[in-house]
Design a protein around this motif. Structure first.
Motif, PDB file in Angstrom:
ATOM      1  N   ASN A 197       0.835  -1.199   0.000  1.00 19.20           N
ATOM      2  CA  ASN A 197       0.000   0.000   0.000  1.00 19.20           C
ATOM      3  C   ASN A 197       0.874   1.254   0.000  1.00 19.20           C
ATOM      4  OD1 ASN A 197      -2.545   1.467   0.266  1.00 19.20           O
ATOM      5  ND2 ASN A 197      -1.881   1.907   2.354  1.00 19.20           N
ATOM      6  N   GLY A 198       1.908   1.249   0.843  1.00 15.36           N
ATOM      7  CA  GLY A 198       2.810   2.390   0.893  1.00 15.36           C
ATOM      8  C   GLY A 198       3.546   2.612  -0.411  1.00 15.36           C
ATOM      9  N   LEU A 199       3.987   1.533  -1.060  1.00 13.89           N
ATOM     10  CA  LEU A 199       4.664   1.685  -2.349  1.00 13.89           C
ATOM     11  C   LEU A 199       3.763   2.355  -3.371  1.00 13.89           C
ATOM     12  CD1 LEU A 199       6.684  -1.638  -2.887  1.00 13.89           C
ATOM     13  CD2 LEU A 199       7.483   0.555  -1.974  1.00 13.89           C
ATOM     14  N   MET A 200       2.474   2.021  -3.354  1.00 17.56           N
ATOM     15  CA  MET A 200       1.556   2.645  -4.298  1.00 17.56           C
ATOM     16  C   MET A 200       1.377   4.137  -4.011  1.00 17.56           C
ATOM     17  SD  MET A 200       0.616   0.743  -6.786  1.00 17.56           S
ATOM     18  CE  MET A 200       2.327   0.217  -6.799  1.00 17.56           C
ATOM     19  N   TRP A 201       1.389   4.515  -2.729  1.00 18.26           N
ATOM     20  CA  TRP A 201       1.341   5.946  -2.407  1.00 18.26           C
ATOM     21  C   TRP A 201       2.570   6.671  -2.961  1.00 18.26           C
ATOM     22  CZ3 TRP A 201      -2.199   9.306  -0.966  1.00 18.26           C
ATOM     23  CH2 TRP A 201      -3.344   8.873  -0.290  1.00 18.26           C
ATOM     24  N   LEU A 202       3.705   6.002  -2.971  1.00 22.08           N
ATOM     25  CA  LEU A 202       4.917   6.625  -3.494  1.00 22.08           C
ATOM     26  C   LEU A 202       4.944   6.660  -5.018  1.00 22.08           C
ATOM     27  CD1 LEU A 202       7.563   4.968  -1.118  1.00 22.08           C
ATOM     28  CD2 LEU A 202       6.611   7.276  -0.951  1.00 22.08           C
ATOM     29  N   LEU A 203       4.419   5.611  -5.651  1.00 18.48           N
ATOM     30  CA  LEU A 203       4.544   5.474  -7.101  1.00 18.48           C
ATOM     31  C   LEU A 203       3.341   6.003  -7.874  1.00 18.48           C
ATOM     32  CD1 LEU A 203       6.103   1.909  -7.073  1.00 18.48           C
ATOM     33  CD2 LEU A 203       7.264   4.020  -7.694  1.00 18.48           C
ATOM     34  N   ARG A 204       2.176   5.994  -7.262  1.00 19.97           N
ATOM     35  CA  ARG A 204       0.952   6.464  -7.918  1.00 19.97           C
ATOM     36  C   ARG A 204       0.216   7.453  -7.012  1.00 19.97           C
ATOM     37  NH1 ARG A 204      -1.514   6.479 -12.951  1.00 19.97           N
ATOM     38  NH2 ARG A 204      -0.939   4.658 -14.168  1.00 19.97           N
ATOM     39  N   PRO A 205       0.885   8.547  -6.611  1.00 13.49           N
ATOM     40  CA  PRO A 205       0.294   9.439  -5.601  1.00 13.49           C
ATOM     41  C   PRO A 205      -1.008  10.097  -6.031  1.00 13.49           C
ATOM     42  CG  PRO A 205       2.263  10.427  -6.566  1.00 13.49           C
ATOM     43  CD  PRO A 205       2.229   9.002  -7.021  1.00 13.49           C
ATOM     44  N   ALA A 206      -1.112  10.532  -7.284  1.00  8.65           N
ATOM     45  CA  ALA A 206      -2.337  11.220  -7.723  1.00  8.65           C
ATOM     46  C   ALA A 206      -3.532  10.277  -7.690  1.00  8.65           C
ATOM     47  CB  ALA A 206      -2.142  11.793  -9.125  1.00  8.65           C
ATOM     48  N   LEU A 207      -3.320   9.036  -8.096  1.00  4.78           N
ATOM     49  CA  LEU A 207      -4.409   8.063  -8.114  1.00  4.78           C
ATOM     50  C   LEU A 207      -4.809   7.673  -6.689  1.00  4.78           C
ATOM     51  CD1 LEU A 207      -6.351   6.332  -9.673  1.00  4.78           C
ATOM     52  CD2 LEU A 207      -4.504   4.690 -10.093  1.00  4.78           C
ATOM     53  N   LYS A 208      -3.826   7.443  -5.823  1.00  6.11           N
ATOM     54  CA  LYS A 208      -4.141   7.114  -4.433  1.00  6.11           C
ATOM     55  C   LYS A 208      -4.873   8.274  -3.759  1.00  6.11           C
ATOM     56  CE  LYS A 208      -2.913   4.008  -2.114  1.00  6.11           C
ATOM     57  NZ  LYS A 208      -3.542   2.724  -1.723  1.00  6.11           N
ATOM     58  N   ARG A 209      -4.441   9.490  -4.040  1.00  6.89           N
ATOM     59  CA  ARG A 209      -5.099  10.649  -3.417  1.00  6.89           C
ATOM     60  C   ARG A 209      -6.535  10.784  -3.911  1.00  6.89           C
ATOM     61  NH1 ARG A 209      -3.150  14.549  -0.435  1.00  6.89           N
ATOM     62  NH2 ARG A 209      -0.968  14.219  -0.989  1.00  6.89           N
ATOM     63  N   GLU A 246      -0.492  -2.557 -15.805  1.00  4.82           N
ATOM     64  CA  GLU A 246       0.143  -2.115 -14.565  1.00  4.82           C
ATOM     65  C   GLU A 246      -0.713  -2.583 -13.390  1.00  4.82           C
ATOM     66  OE1 GLU A 246       0.948   2.064 -12.114  1.00  4.82           O
ATOM     67  OE2 GLU A 246       0.423   2.125 -14.240  1.00  4.82           O
ATOM     68  N   LEU A 247      -0.122  -3.354 -12.508  1.00  2.79           N
ATOM     69  CA  LEU A 247      -0.844  -3.798 -11.322  1.00  2.79           C
ATOM     70  C   LEU A 247      -0.786  -2.702 -10.263  1.00  2.79           C
ATOM     71  CD1 LEU A 247       0.111  -7.562 -11.019  1.00  2.79           C
ATOM     72  CD2 LEU A 247      -1.446  -6.395 -12.590  1.00  2.79           C
ATOM     73  N   PHE A 248      -1.952  -2.371  -9.729  1.00 10.06           N
ATOM     74  CA  PHE A 248      -2.072  -1.253  -8.788  1.00 10.06           C
ATOM     75  C   PHE A 248      -2.515  -1.711  -7.395  1.00 10.06           C
ATOM     76  CE2 PHE A 248      -4.875   1.865  -6.732  1.00 10.06           C
ATOM     77  CZ  PHE A 248      -4.000   2.940  -6.600  1.00 10.06           C
ATOM     78  N   GLY A 249      -3.463  -2.610  -7.306  1.00 13.50           N
ATOM     79  CA  GLY A 249      -4.036  -2.999  -6.024  1.00 13.50           C
ATOM     80  C   GLY A 249      -2.999  -3.646  -5.115  1.00 13.50           C
ATOM     81  N   HIS A 250      -2.916  -3.171  -3.880  1.00 13.31           N
ATOM     82  CA  HIS A 250      -1.863  -3.685  -2.999  1.00 13.31           C
ATOM     83  C   HIS A 250      -2.158  -5.100  -2.500  1.00 13.31           C
ATOM     84  CE1 HIS A 250      -4.602  -1.137  -0.601  1.00 13.31           C
ATOM     85  NE2 HIS A 250      -4.377  -1.947   0.417  1.00 13.31           N
ATOM     86  N   ALA A 251      -3.425  -5.484  -2.371  1.00 12.86           N
ATOM     87  CA  ALA A 251      -3.733  -6.871  -2.025  1.00 12.86           C
ATOM     88  C   ALA A 251      -3.371  -7.801  -3.182  1.00 12.86           C
ATOM     89  CB  ALA A 251      -5.200  -7.016  -1.667  1.00 12.86           C
TER      90      ALA A 251
END
Length: 246
Positions: free
Chosen positions: A79-91, A159-164
């Motif tokens: 989950n944290g990696l996705m916040w770092l790599l895809r910040p606009a989408l996570k936000r 591109e895989l996005f979901g952290h689970a």
């Protein structure tokens, strides 16, 4: 917690490898997942799970504070990696979740929009591909998707996005299935996500180890004959046409 071995060379982890290797090394040296993620900078601050007040929803807390409660486990690592790599989408996902909570509160059921947001956050894959592949996926025409049009996958970007979803792929197995969101070329970093667009849950199921080049066993056409994994599309009475997000 000891992280399991993560093979950053695999097609699904390779896009995360530069940052993932750095964070993983810090955790293996004894840092908490939250502290390791914070060394990379980013749009949010990672805090221990205990920082989340007892009665405040997780998504509302992130929206209010800009801090992400993070447990010392593999799930929150990704989950944290996705916040770092895809910040606009996570936000954007967080904004929509917080808006739904502000509007309706937190009940026994999430409701269609929050449910779709959770599916996206946990299990989405982003696909940009030729129309022939998208159509075959929409129709669950697996042999057409993976065999007849196999060469077209060289022009696709998955591109895989979901952290689970990423967590499951640490120890891959054939039936792992992503919820695909089809992305139009030139889409904004937050994909223009909206509550209205998400509510119908316009995802397409994709068994990710069927993607050409992702798993050696799928070089054999018989790999796709497993109907328990590559399931045909089921038509339902009164079914509305699927909406594909662009």
């Amino acid at each position: 917690m000891t992280l399991p071995a993560i093979d950053w060379r695999t097609p699904w982890f390779a896009p995360l490898a530069a940052v993932g290797n750095e964070v993983e090394a810090l955790v293996r040296d004894g840092a908490s997942v939250a502290d390791a993620l914070n060394t990379c900078g980013g749009p949010v601050r990672f805090v221990p799970q205990e920082a989340l007040p007892d009665r405040e929803p997780y998504e509302a807390f992130i929206f209010r504070t800009g801090c992400v409660p993070t447990r010392h486990n593999l799930h929150d690592f990704f989950n944290g990696l996705m916040w770092l790599l895809r910040p606009a989408l996570k936000r954007r996902l967080n904004e929509l979740q917080a808006a739904q909570i502000a509007q309706a509160g937190v009940g026994a059921r999430r409701g269609p929009v929050r449910d779709a947001l959770t599916l996206f956050d946990e299990n989405a894959a982003l696909l940009q591909a030729p129309a022939e592949l998208v159509q075959a996926l929409r129709e669950r025409q697996w042999r057409r998707l993976f065999i007849d049009h196999r060469a077209l996958w060289a022009r696709a970007r998955l591109e895989l996005f979901g952290h689970a979803l990423l967590e499951k792929l640490v120890t891959p197995y054939k039936s792992i299935t992503a919820h695909v969101w089809v992305v139009e070329e030139g889409a904004a970093p937050d994909l223009g996500l909206s509550a209205e667009g998400l509510a119908p849950k316009p995802f397409l199921p994709l068994p990710v180890l069927g993607v050409p080049g992702w798993w050696p066993a799928n070089e054999a056409p018989a790999f796709y004959d497993d109907a328990e994994v590559f399931r045909p599309r089921r038509e339902r009475a009164g079914r509305r046409p699927e909406i594909i997000a662009m």
